[in-house]
Design an enzyme around this catalytic site. Structure first.
Site, PDB file in Angstrom:
ATOM      1  N   ARG A  44       0.901   5.836  -1.058  1.00 26.35           N
ATOM      2  CA  ARG A  44       0.234   7.030  -1.580  1.00 26.35           C
ATOM      3  C   ARG A  44       1.259   8.122  -1.807  1.00 26.35           C
ATOM      4  O   ARG A  44       0.942   9.295  -1.851  1.00 26.35           O
ATOM      5  CB  ARG A  44      -0.861   7.493  -0.616  1.00 26.35           C
ATOM      6  CG  ARG A  44      -0.363   7.736   0.788  1.00 26.35           C
ATOM      7  CD  ARG A  44      -1.504   8.037   1.745  1.00 26.35           C
ATOM      8  NE  ARG A  44      -1.121   7.838   3.118  1.00 26.35           N
ATOM      9  CZ  ARG A  44      -0.713   8.805   3.935  1.00 26.35           C
ATOM     10  NH1 ARG A  44      -0.639  10.046   3.510  1.00 26.35           N
ATOM     11  NH2 ARG A  44      -0.392   8.540   5.171  1.00 26.35           N
ATOM     12  N   ASN A  45       2.516   7.713  -1.897  1.00 22.48           N
ATOM     13  CA  ASN A  45       3.621   8.639  -2.111  1.00 22.48           C
ATOM     14  C   ASN A  45       4.592   8.026  -3.101  1.00 22.48           C
ATOM     15  O   ASN A  45       4.648   6.805  -3.234  1.00 22.48           O
ATOM     16  CB  ASN A  45       4.368   8.863  -0.787  1.00 22.48           C
ATOM     17  CG  ASN A  45       3.724   9.939   0.054  1.00 22.48           C
ATOM     18  OD1 ASN A  45       3.496  11.051  -0.422  1.00 22.48           O
ATOM     19  ND2 ASN A  45       3.412   9.606   1.280  1.00 22.48           N
ATOM     20  N   ALA A  77      -1.184   4.703   6.814  1.00 19.55           N
ATOM     21  CA  ALA A  77      -2.468   5.404   6.639  1.00 19.55           C
ATOM     22  C   ALA A  77      -2.743   6.410   7.745  1.00 19.55           C
ATOM     23  O   ALA A  77      -3.890   6.757   8.009  1.00 19.55           O
ATOM     24  CB  ALA A  77      -3.624   4.411   6.518  1.00 19.55           C
ATOM     25  N   GLN A 112       0.849  -1.191   0.000  1.00 21.00           N
ATOM     26  CA  GLN A 112       0.000   0.000   0.000  1.00 21.00           C
ATOM     27  C   GLN A 112       0.888   1.246   0.000  1.00 21.00           C
ATOM     28  O   GLN A 112       1.868   1.310   0.730  1.00 21.00           O
ATOM     29  CB  GLN A 112      -0.875  -0.034   1.270  1.00 21.00           C
ATOM     30  CG  GLN A 112      -1.294   1.315   1.825  1.00 21.00           C
ATOM     31  CD  GLN A 112      -2.238   2.065   0.902  1.00 21.00           C
ATOM     32  OE1 GLN A 112      -2.970   1.455   0.127  1.00 21.00           O
ATOM     33  NE2 GLN A 112      -2.214   3.390   0.955  1.00 21.00           N
ATOM     34  N   GLY A 160       3.684  -0.896   7.184  1.00 18.65           N
ATOM     35  CA  GLY A 160       4.807  -0.108   7.693  1.00 18.65           C
ATOM     36  C   GLY A 160       4.422   0.645   8.952  1.00 18.65           C
ATOM     37  O   GLY A 160       3.316   0.508   9.471  1.00 18.65           O
ATOM     38  N   ARG A 161       5.364   1.436   9.409  1.00 18.21           N
ATOM     39  CA  ARG A 161       5.141   2.258  10.590  1.00 18.21           C
ATOM     40  C   ARG A 161       4.139   3.372  10.247  1.00 18.21           C
ATOM     41  O   ARG A 161       4.222   3.985   9.199  1.00 18.21           O
ATOM     42  CB  ARG A 161       6.503   2.864  10.947  1.00 18.21           C
ATOM     43  CG  ARG A 161       6.573   3.558  12.256  1.00 18.21           C
ATOM     44  CD  ARG A 161       7.996   4.095  12.445  1.00 18.21           C
ATOM     45  NE  ARG A 161       8.024   5.021  13.570  1.00 18.21           N
ATOM     46  CZ  ARG A 161       7.608   6.266  13.487  1.00 18.21           C
ATOM     47  NH1 ARG A 161       7.169   6.771  12.361  1.00 18.21           N
ATOM     48  NH2 ARG A 161       7.649   7.042  14.556  1.00 18.21           N
ATOM     49  N   ASP A 162       3.175   3.583  11.142  1.00 18.61           N
ATOM     50  CA  ASP A 162       2.164   4.648  10.978  1.00 18.61           C
ATOM     51  C   ASP A 162       1.463   4.586   9.619  1.00 18.61           C
ATOM     52  O   ASP A 162       1.244   5.607   8.977  1.00 18.61           O
ATOM     53  CB  ASP A 162       2.785   6.031  11.187  1.00 18.61           C
ATOM     54  CG  ASP A 162       1.710   7.117  11.406  1.00 18.61           C
ATOM     55  OD1 ASP A 162       0.606   6.762  11.863  1.00 18.61           O
ATOM     56  OD2 ASP A 162       1.967   8.285  11.126  1.00 18.61           O
TER      57      ASP A 162
END
Ligand SMILES: [Zn+2]
Length: 387
Positions: A198-199, A296, A196, A292-294
């Site tokens: 978004r960057n 969403a 996942q 991953g860390r944090d």
């Protein structure tokens, strides 16, 4: 074996060509609603099975079950409300007149019929309660809470059908779960990990992808960036996709990674969003999911490892691959983590998105420790961020 879809069956509510023509000819005689851009994304994803087992926009019983206990009424874990909330005065009046079983045309901004809804229920939302349960806050500075509070107060429930695919900026790379499962099968992949994002990818993202690709139980990696409506200050969808294409074509064996876009509104709900996004990827055929860390998260609303912990609370039939903090270490000479590197903080280079943006703003060069030059080139183009 790829995992079965959530609930056991991949939903297909896309109309066939003759049926589509017939229903389109009826549009003038039907009540018409104009869902928001986010709701149209959801309509398409319900119809193609990405949100299986959902067959439509939620009714009050489903919503209460999801808000109250993170499950659908049949006990299947589900963490995100999927709602249709008419907002213009005209749409609210139309919604107020609907009778049970009535067909409603769902139109896009250009007044084209995109879908049909078979009306089941109209109900009032307790938006404060939804915000608190799903996003963990009622702070209007949270982007999804702001949307929820700005949206309609009345929701319309019913099953949907997709009449025609949406016009998407990223249509070329958008694939449905059926197509993706077929592509996995064609490649001979039976165990796929979903990534996942978004960057645009920086070296820490790449590191997680690489250590996942090294696992003996992983046949392939499905890179699936969310590029529907993002928030102000995020990268433009076409920039994210071009950046991934640059990374993939320059570094990864083509038969081990598949890239597709996921055009939905991003939910920045921390743990509940991570669970939702994992369920969606299970529907696409992914049996493993990288957390991953944090993941969403937005701001400081969620503890950095809350998105890891929720997979202990809810078993969705997907193996969560939980990764922590990573960095570039000058002494190790590459990417590392506290699990593999003994060196002090001054040897470590943090690979944060914030740092990349800062460098872009200042016009300073992006060091290869934090980003690949091929990706950096994509990011140094004009207006890469959403206004
Ligand atoms: Zn080190």
């Amino acid at each position: 074996m790829l995992p079965p879809p959530h609930g056991g069956r991949l939903i297909d509510r896309v109309l066939s060509e003759p049926e589509r023509t017939r229903r389109e000819s009826e549009v003038a005689s039907l009540p018409r609603l104009h869902p928001s851009e986010d709701e149209l994304f959801d309509l398409e994803k319900i119809a193609v099975g990405a949100y299986s087992p959902l067959t439509g926009f939620m009714d009050s019983r489903e919503l209460e079950s999801v808000v109250g206990r993170g499950r659908l009424p049949n006990d299947l874990p589900w963490s995100m409300p999927i709602l249709l909330t008419p907002r213009s005065r005209e749409d609210r009046e139309t919604a107020g007149r609907l009778g049970a079983g009535e067909s409603v045309a769902l139109l896009d901004g250009a007044e084209r019929m995109v879908g049909l809804l078979s009306f089941r229920e109209r109900f009032t939302l307790d938006r404060t309660r939804i915000a608190r349960s799903i996003f963990g806050t009622v702070d209007p500075a949270h982007p999804n809470v702001a949307d929820l509070l700005a949206g309609g107060e009345t929701a319309i429930a019913g099953t949907v059908e997709l009449v025609r695919p949406l016009q998407l900026a990223a249509r070329d790379l958008e694939m449905g779960p059926r197509e993706v499962r077929e592509e996995f099968a064609r490649r001979g992949w039976s165990s796929v990990a979903a990534y996942q994002c978004r960057n645009p990818p920086h070296t820490a993202h790449e590191y997680l992808q690489r250590i996942t690709l090294e696992r003996p139980d992983v046949d392939g990696l499905f890179v699936h960036p969310v590029v529907g409506r993002l928030k102000s200050g995020d990268y433009r969808p076409e920039v994210i996709l071009a950046a991934y294409q640059a990374l993939l074509s320059a570094y990864y064996p083509p038969d081990r990674v598949l890239l597709a876009s996921l055009s939905i509104a991003m939910r920045y709900a921390g743990p509940k969003a991570a669970l939702f996004l994992a369920i969606v990827r299970k529907n696409f055929g992914c049996g493993l999911y990288i957390v991953g860390r944090d993941q969403a998260g937005v701001g400081a609303y969620y503890p950095p490892f809350a998105a890891h912990a929720i997979f202990d609370e809810f078993d969705i039939g997907v193996v969560p691959l939980r990764y922590g903090e990573t960095f570039h270490c000058r002494r190790c000479g590459g990417m590392a983590s506290p699990k593999t590197c003994a060196h002090p903080a001054e040897d470590r280079v943090a690979t944060s998105q914030t740092r990349i943006r800062q460098a872009l703003r200042d016009g300073s060069p992006l060091p290869p420790e934090i980003i690949r030059p091929e990706v950096a080139r994509v990011l140094s183009g004009p207006s890469v961020l959403l206004p």
